[in-house]
Scaffold this motif. Structure first.
Motif, PDB file in Angstrom:
ATOM      1  N   ALA A  63     -77.159  26.485 -34.392  1.00 20.42           N
ATOM      2  CA  ALA A  63     -77.850  25.653 -35.552  1.00 20.42           C
ATOM      3  C   ALA A  63     -77.758  24.275 -36.120  1.00 20.42           C
ATOM      4  O   ALA A  63     -78.351  23.877 -36.772  1.00 20.42           O
ATOM      5  N   LEU A  64     -76.548  24.011 -35.459  1.00 18.26           N
ATOM      6  CA  LEU A  64     -75.903  22.632 -35.421  1.00 18.26           C
ATOM      7  C   LEU A  64     -76.665  21.627 -34.833  1.00 18.26           C
ATOM      8  O   LEU A  64     -76.689  20.494 -34.115  1.00 18.26           O
ATOM      9  N   ARG A  65     -77.001  22.464 -33.932  1.00 18.82           N
ATOM     10  CA  ARG A  65     -78.873  21.487 -32.452  1.00 18.82           C
ATOM     11  C   ARG A  65     -77.862  20.881 -31.183  1.00 18.82           C
ATOM     12  O   ARG A  65     -77.552  19.389 -31.001  1.00 18.82           O
ATOM     13  N   THR A  83     -71.585  14.849 -42.223  1.00 20.34           N
ATOM     14  CA  THR A  83     -70.643  16.857 -41.884  1.00 20.34           C
ATOM     15  C   THR A  83     -71.405  17.562 -41.270  1.00 20.34           C
ATOM     16  O   THR A  83     -73.509  17.201 -41.609  1.00 20.34           O
ATOM     17  N   ASP A  98     -81.295  21.085 -54.090  1.00 21.53           N
ATOM     18  CA  ASP A  98     -81.705  21.638 -53.108  1.00 21.53           C
ATOM     19  C   ASP A  98     -82.950  22.262 -52.757  1.00 21.53           C
ATOM     20  O   ASP A  98     -83.462  22.375 -51.996  1.00 21.53           O
ATOM     21  N   LEU A  99     -83.342  22.899 -53.903  1.00 21.05           N
ATOM     22  CA  LEU A  99     -84.360  23.653 -53.778  1.00 21.05           C
ATOM     23  C   LEU A  99     -85.440  22.192 -53.516  1.00 21.05           C
ATOM     24  O   LEU A  99     -86.907  23.400 -53.264  1.00 21.05           O
ATOM     25  N   TYR A 137     -86.301  20.845 -51.525  1.00 22.34           N
ATOM     26  CA  TYR A 137     -86.346  20.091 -49.859  1.00 22.34           C
ATOM     27  C   TYR A 137     -87.222  21.290 -48.895  1.00 22.34           C
ATOM     28  O   TYR A 137     -87.168  22.046 -48.973  1.00 22.34           O
ATOM     29  N   TRP A 140     -88.768  22.582 -45.134  1.00 19.92           N
ATOM     30  CA  TRP A 140     -88.097  23.306 -43.737  1.00 19.92           C
ATOM     31  C   TRP A 140     -88.462  21.368 -43.299  1.00 19.92           C
ATOM     32  O   TRP A 140     -87.196  21.635 -42.396  1.00 19.92           O
ATOM     33  N   LEU A 164     -85.500  18.513 -43.724  1.00 17.57           N
ATOM     34  CA  LEU A 164     -83.663  18.684 -43.372  1.00 17.57           C
ATOM     35  C   LEU A 164     -83.356  18.084 -41.780  1.00 17.57           C
ATOM     36  O   LEU A 164     -84.607  18.371 -40.755  1.00 17.57           O
ATOM     37  N   SER A 165     -83.006  17.218 -41.862  1.00 19.76           N
ATOM     38  CA  SER A 165     -82.377  16.702 -40.803  1.00 19.76           C
ATOM     39  C   SER A 165     -81.718  17.752 -39.859  1.00 19.76           C
ATOM     40  O   SER A 165     -81.122  18.825 -39.916  1.00 19.76           O
ATOM     41  N   PRO A 166     -81.830  17.382 -38.072  1.00 23.01           N
ATOM     42  CA  PRO A 166     -81.445  18.307 -37.419  1.00 23.01           C
ATOM     43  C   PRO A 166     -80.037  18.804 -37.731  1.00 23.01           C
ATOM     44  O   PRO A 166     -79.638  18.053 -37.341  1.00 23.01           O
ATOM     45  N   GLY A 167     -79.767  19.914 -37.068  1.00 27.25           N
ATOM     46  CA  GLY A 167     -78.130  20.737 -37.241  1.00 27.25           C
ATOM     47  C   GLY A 167     -78.354  20.255 -39.079  1.00 27.25           C
ATOM     48  O   GLY A 167     -76.972  20.944 -39.494  1.00 27.25           O
ATOM     49  N   CYS A 168     -78.779  19.902 -40.039  1.00 23.49           N
ATOM     50  CA  CYS A 168     -79.000  19.993 -41.253  1.00 23.49           C
ATOM     51  C   CYS A 168     -77.369  19.155 -41.348  1.00 23.49           C
ATOM     52  O   CYS A 168     -76.784  19.154 -42.571  1.00 23.49           O
ATOM     53  N   VAL A 169     -77.807  17.931 -40.758  1.00 22.07           N
ATOM     54  CA  VAL A 169     -76.684  17.317 -40.381  1.00 22.07           C
ATOM     55  C   VAL A 169     -75.904  16.358 -42.313  1.00 22.07           C
ATOM     56  O   VAL A 169     -77.483  15.995 -42.785  1.00 22.07           O
ATOM     57  N   VAL A 170     -75.759  16.858 -43.149  1.00 21.25           N
ATOM     58  CA  VAL A 170     -75.130  15.422 -43.959  1.00 21.25           C
ATOM     59  C   VAL A 170     -74.609  14.396 -43.926  1.00 21.25           C
ATOM     60  O   VAL A 170     -73.042  14.124 -43.087  1.00 21.25           O
ATOM     61  N   GLN A 171     -75.551  13.033 -44.378  1.00 30.93           N
ATOM     62  CA  GLN A 171     -75.233  11.698 -43.895  1.00 30.93           C
ATOM     63  C   GLN A 171     -74.017  11.108 -45.113  1.00 30.93           C
ATOM     64  O   GLN A 171     -73.788  12.380 -46.389  1.00 30.93           O
ATOM     65  N   PRO A 172     -73.420  10.332 -44.728  1.00 34.78           N
ATOM     66  CA  PRO A 172     -72.292  10.605 -45.524  1.00 34.78           C
ATOM     67  C   PRO A 172     -72.490   9.294 -46.832  1.00 34.78           C
ATOM     68  O   PRO A 172     -73.987   8.923 -46.788  1.00 34.78           O
TER      69      PRO A 172
END
Lengths: 395, 302
Positions: free
Chosen positions: A97-99, A207, B210-211, B213, B215, B218-226
């Motif tokens: 999931a984190l790819r 994150t 959230d609602l 977005y 699919w 979404l960034s690969p791996g659902c990475v959250v940027q600073p």
């Protein structure tokens, strides 16, 4: 071209990992994976491989280290078997999931109990739905080749998924056989330097692994599912360019005499080579039988499989795992689904064989192709609607 | 079937409200189901709870998106949550406010019940737990269940002094609640609670929830940027607020050093002020201040 060398398949695997120039190895020794990681730790200790070998206290920690190292941008390798995978399995879907495009050699061994160190596929079936690319290999050469292929596929920017290579425990891992090793010159460029999309770095905070509310989890799963399905062309590309490099060509499904076969036997992993001998024998006797070897397990090659199998009247599917109380072996169930809806689909006979290291002989394949029943209690499952045979179980 | 949605803050008893109402209905031989919005809970964070009541068995297990009635336990929620989202046309609203109730009437609302629940709760229960108070207001607005059934449910749930005080609070709310009907004339002049704060809501709010977005976004791996805190105003769930008395402040900066959310900000004149977007009202600054220049006040009273 490269020279054939005699070696244990585990050692060939370790050679490949060394040549793939991994940065981090984290693994916990477990039979029958041990020879691979022992050799790798030697390579690191002797300075032949410039990598961190992280000795961990469990497979749970091994996968945790792999996730951390891959997230920091290091090319990462791990290997395990059976109970080790079970202990890891909490983290495997997180890695995907984190790819994080790590590569795992899963040296297939049956899950306890009863306690068994021998080969079957019950371990891999427990993480079937973990969102990783999964493939099966059938001999030492394929093990060696697929380490490189796996890294090339995994690290593609449009893939970025872990790849699990399944190799049968003992039957492959502990067999001494000829393998053609490639020289560094020959390999050059096949696995390009790893360019991670995101990395954990104190100077560039971000994150990974944040939680998703019900408003987002479905979209995250959908995105993961789509990227796994969309990895198919990249997997083909990985095999094709390997074929150009080495002369050894691989496909998602491999066919032997399938075109005009009435009965096709479906195999995975190391069963395939012996099964091929059985099929050749029966062909000589004038029987229209074929062999279909399933190499790619996830994403499942529905189209190629259906095309190859559609002409047969009967498929004899060999599973090395039981889906207890279910409709059949995991592979057979999948294949019944794959064929559902096509015109005049072949009958699918599900045979569970080779459990816990049980030998499967040419004669066994012949018996299965001929439809022999051996477990003597067909009436027992009739009411449940399940339809499979645990082949060779004495009763 | 009657569908009621409760909005409160963690610790105020929104979930208990829904359960007490369901309990009273079930005791009367009706059918009811009550459940919370599932998820991680923090004291002070906005929560919602749901109650369905019917004469025949209730089978739905979905959250209530278009309620007949909305009950709001905490006046500060109008800032943080779209409480009337999905409220049916000609629906009902029950609110806790000390303000003039008329200003909460809006077009499409049939009736409004208003009560100064925080005051009642403080006076009787000695704490701002407003759930039983709002239940009194609710059944004053519409006799969903008998007062006696509700009192019985409260007495089953609580015991001794706490039960008696909650019954008192419920009965007093029943007496003091003002019910306002929409006669059509007022609607043009009056603003809905949502509209009243509409401008405020948008300032600095997340560009996307959230609602929003897809699919594919979404960034690969659902990475959250600073920088996600720019969008997530974590001070939303504050219920207390640090108040700084400038004349006692010696500009030592201990409040700034100890604040776990970096919500104390030094001004050019050397004094500190609180960034309300991120202050969670934990009170550490007030505890650490060596001169007692900071004290905490209930946000509701400001």
């Amino acid at each position: 071209m490269a020279k054939r060398a005699g070696m244990e398949v585990s050692i060939a695997a370790a050679e490949a990992v060394k040549q793939a120039n991994v940065d981090v190895i984290a693994a916990y020794p477990i039979t029958p994976q041990t020879h691979i990681v022992e050799k790798l730790s030697e390579f690191v200790a002797d300075g032949q491989l410039d990598a961190e070998y992280v000795t961990v206290e469990s497979e749970h920690s091994a996968m945790s280290v792999c996730i951390g190292s891959q997230a920091s941008g290091a090319r990462t390798f791990t290997s395990t078997s059976s109970q080790g995978l079970a202990l890891m399995s909490e983290l495997v879907p997180i890695a995907s999931a984190l790819r994080l495009p790590m590569v795992m050699l899963l040296v297939n061994r049956s899950l306890s109990g009863p306690l068994s160190i021998w080969n079957d596929h019950s371990d891999v079936m427990s993480i079937r739905d973990s969102g990783c690319i999964q493939m099966f290999v059938k001999n030492g050469q394929e093990v060696y080749d697929h380490v490189f292929i796996a890294y090339r596929i995994a690290e593609k920017q449009n893939v970025l998924l872990p790849v699990i290579i399944n190799m049968d425990g003992f039957i492959l891992s502990h067999t001494f056989e000829p393998v053609e090793l490639m020289s560094s010159d020959e390999l050059k460029g096949y696995v390009p330097p790893y360019e991670p999309k995101y990395t954990l770095h104190p100077d560039h905070p971000l994150t990974m692994g944040a939680y998703a509310t019900p408003a987002l989890y479905t979209e995250a799963k959908k995105a993961h599912d789509e990227v796994l399905k969309a990895s198919y062309p990249s997997i083909l590309e990985g095999w094709e360019s390997w074929g150009q490099l080495s002369g050894r060509h691989y496909r998602p499904v491999e066919e032997l005499f399938c075109q005009d076969a009435d009965t096709i036997i479906v195999s995975m992993g190391s069963l395939s080579e012996t099964a091929a001998e059985a099929v050749k024998l029966m062909r000589q006797q004038g029987q229209k039988v074929g062999l279909l070897e399933l190499r790619l397990w996830r994403p499942f090659p529905f189209e190629e499989f259906s095309r190859a199998a559609a002409g047969a009247q009967r498929l004899v599917v060999m599973d090395r795992a039981v889906s207890s109380g279910g409709p059949g072996g995991p592979v057979a169930s999948e294949i019944r689904s794959a064929l559902y809806g096509i015109k005049n689909p072949p009958q699918v006979d599900s045979y569970i064989i080779g459990l816990g290291g049980r030998n499967v002989t040419i004669q066994d394949y012949v018996k299965m192709i001929e439809g022999e029943k051996t477990d003597l209690i067909p009436e027992a499952n009739a009411a449940s609607g399940s339809s499979y045979e645990i082949f060779g179980a004495r009763g | 079937m009657l569908e009621i949605r409760f909005h409160g803050r963690g610790g105020q008893g929104a979930v208990t409200s829904a359960e007490l109402l369901a309990q009273a209905a079930i005791e009367e031989g009706k059918y009811a189901r009550a459940f919370p919005s599932f998820g991680p809970e923090r004291r002070g964070a906005p929560v919602s709870a749901f109650c369905r009541i019917d004469d025949k068995p209730v089978t739905l297990r979905t959250s209530i998106d278009s309620p007949d009635v909305v009950v709001v336990l905490d006046p500060s929620l109008f800032n943080a949550v779209d409480v009337t989202r999905g409220l049916k046309k000609d629906g009902f609203l029950v609110i806790n406010t000390k303000k003039e109730s008329k200003q909460f009437m809006f077009e499409g609302l049939k009736q409004l019940a208003a009560v100064n629940a925080t005051q009642i709760a403080q006076e009787i229960l000695n704490r701002p737990i407003t759930n039983t108070v709002l239940l009194g207001a609710l059944i004053r607005l519409m006799p969903i269940v008998k007062v006696d059934s509700l009192i019985s449910a409260v007495q089953t749930r609580f015991s001794g002094k706490i039960a008696n005080l909650n019954v008192q609070a419920l009965e007093r709310a029943y007496q003091e609640t003002q019910v306002l009907s929409n006669n059509g004339e007022q609607t043009l002049e009056l603003v809905s609670p949502k509209n009243e704060f509409a401008g405020k809501e948008k300032v600095g709010k997340a560009a996307k929830e959230d609602l929003d977005y897809l699919w594919t976004e979404l960034s690969p791996g659902c990475v959250v940027q600073p920088g996600s805190s720019r969008d997530n105003h974590t001070g939303d769930w504050r219920s207390c607020l640090p108040v700084i008395q400038k004349e006692r402040c010696i500009q030592c900066g201990l409040c700034w050093a100890f604040c776990p959310d970096a919500a104390q900000v030094q001004k050019p004149d050397g004094y500190f002020s609180v960034d309300l977007d991120y202050c969670k009202g934990c009170g550490i600054c007030a505890m650490e201040c060596p001169t007692g220049a900071i004290h905490m006040e209930k946000e509701l009273e400001l």
